[in-house]
Design a protein around this motif. Structure first.
Motif, short mmCIF file in Angstrom:
data_model
loop_
_atom_site.label_atom_id
_atom_site.label_comp_id
_atom_site.label_asym_id
_atom_site.label_seq_id
_atom_site.Cartn_x
_atom_site.Cartn_y
_atom_site.Cartn_z
N UNK A 6 0.86 -1.18 0.00
CA UNK A 6 0.00 0.00 0.00
C UNK A 6 0.89 1.22 0.00
N UNK A 7 0.71 2.06 -1.00
CA UNK A 7 1.46 3.30 -1.07
C UNK A 7 0.80 4.34 -0.19
N UNK A 8 1.57 5.33 0.16
CA UNK A 8 1.04 6.39 1.02
C UNK A 8 0.13 7.32 0.23
N UNK A 9 -0.66 8.06 0.95
CA UNK A 9 -1.55 9.05 0.33
C UNK A 9 -0.71 10.12 -0.38
N UNK A 10 0.44 10.43 0.19
CA UNK A 10 1.33 11.42 -0.42
C UNK A 10 1.78 10.96 -1.80
N UNK A 11 2.09 9.68 -1.95
CA UNK A 11 2.50 9.15 -3.25
C UNK A 11 1.39 9.27 -4.27
N UNK A 12 0.17 8.85 -3.87
CA UNK A 12 -0.97 8.95 -4.78
C UNK A 12 -1.29 10.40 -5.14
N UNK A 13 -1.16 11.30 -4.17
CA UNK A 13 -1.42 12.71 -4.44
C UNK A 13 -0.38 13.27 -5.41
N UNK A 14 0.86 12.86 -5.25
CA UNK A 14 1.91 13.32 -6.15
C UNK A 14 1.69 12.79 -7.57
N UNK A 15 1.31 11.52 -7.67
CA UNK A 15 1.02 10.95 -9.00
C UNK A 15 -0.18 11.66 -9.62
N UNK A 16 -1.19 11.97 -8.83
CA UNK A 16 -2.35 12.69 -9.34
C UNK A 16 -1.96 14.07 -9.86
N UNK A 17 -1.12 14.77 -9.12
CA UNK A 17 -0.67 16.10 -9.56
C UNK A 17 0.13 16.00 -10.86
N UNK A 18 0.98 14.99 -10.96
CA UNK A 18 1.76 14.81 -12.18
C UNK A 18 0.84 14.48 -13.36
N UNK A 19 -0.15 13.60 -13.14
CA UNK A 19 -1.09 13.25 -14.21
C UNK A 19 -1.90 14.46 -14.66
N UNK A 20 -2.36 15.25 -13.72
CA UNK A 20 -3.11 16.45 -14.08
C UNK A 20 -2.22 17.45 -14.82
N UNK A 21 -0.97 17.57 -14.40
CA UNK A 21 -0.03 18.46 -15.08
C UNK A 21 0.23 17.99 -16.51
#
Length: 100
Positions: A6-21
């Motif tokens: 299980x990855x941390x919420x921080x990792x998922x949030x960072x991936x989300x920001x990169x995907x949106x960017x």
């Protein structure tokens, strides 16, 4: 017993920001005329987004060797189909068409 990764919420949030960017970058590139490089830029961005989604959200980083082989086989099959399609496309003018 299988261990869950299980990855941390921080990792998922960072991936989300990169995907949106990257989505914003895709939209920005679509409005700029880069000539033939437009397709290359769009494909590079799309492959990057595909890798992020598959590695983090589909948990391929923690998958078994068999799963990785299946995915590699699918990507190789895609490459074969693209190669055959491009071969057909680039060789269409080699032979004359009767009646033209």
């Amino acid at each position: 017993m299988q261990h869950e990764h299980i990855d941390s919420v921080k990792t998922y949030a960072l991936v989300l920001i990169v995907l949106l960017s990257l989505t914003v970058l895709t939209t920005w590139v679509s409005f700029i005329d880069l000539g033939n490089f437009s397709v290359v830029a769009a494909l590079v961005i799309a492959v990057t987004k595909m890798l992020l989604v598959s590695l983090f959200f589909m948990h391929l980083r923690y998958s078994t060797l068999l799963t990785r082989l299946v995915i590699l086989g699918g990507l190789m099959w895609l490459a074969i189909l693209l190669l055959l399609t491009l071969t057909d496309f680039f060789t269409r003018g080699w032979m004359g068409v009767p009646g033209r």
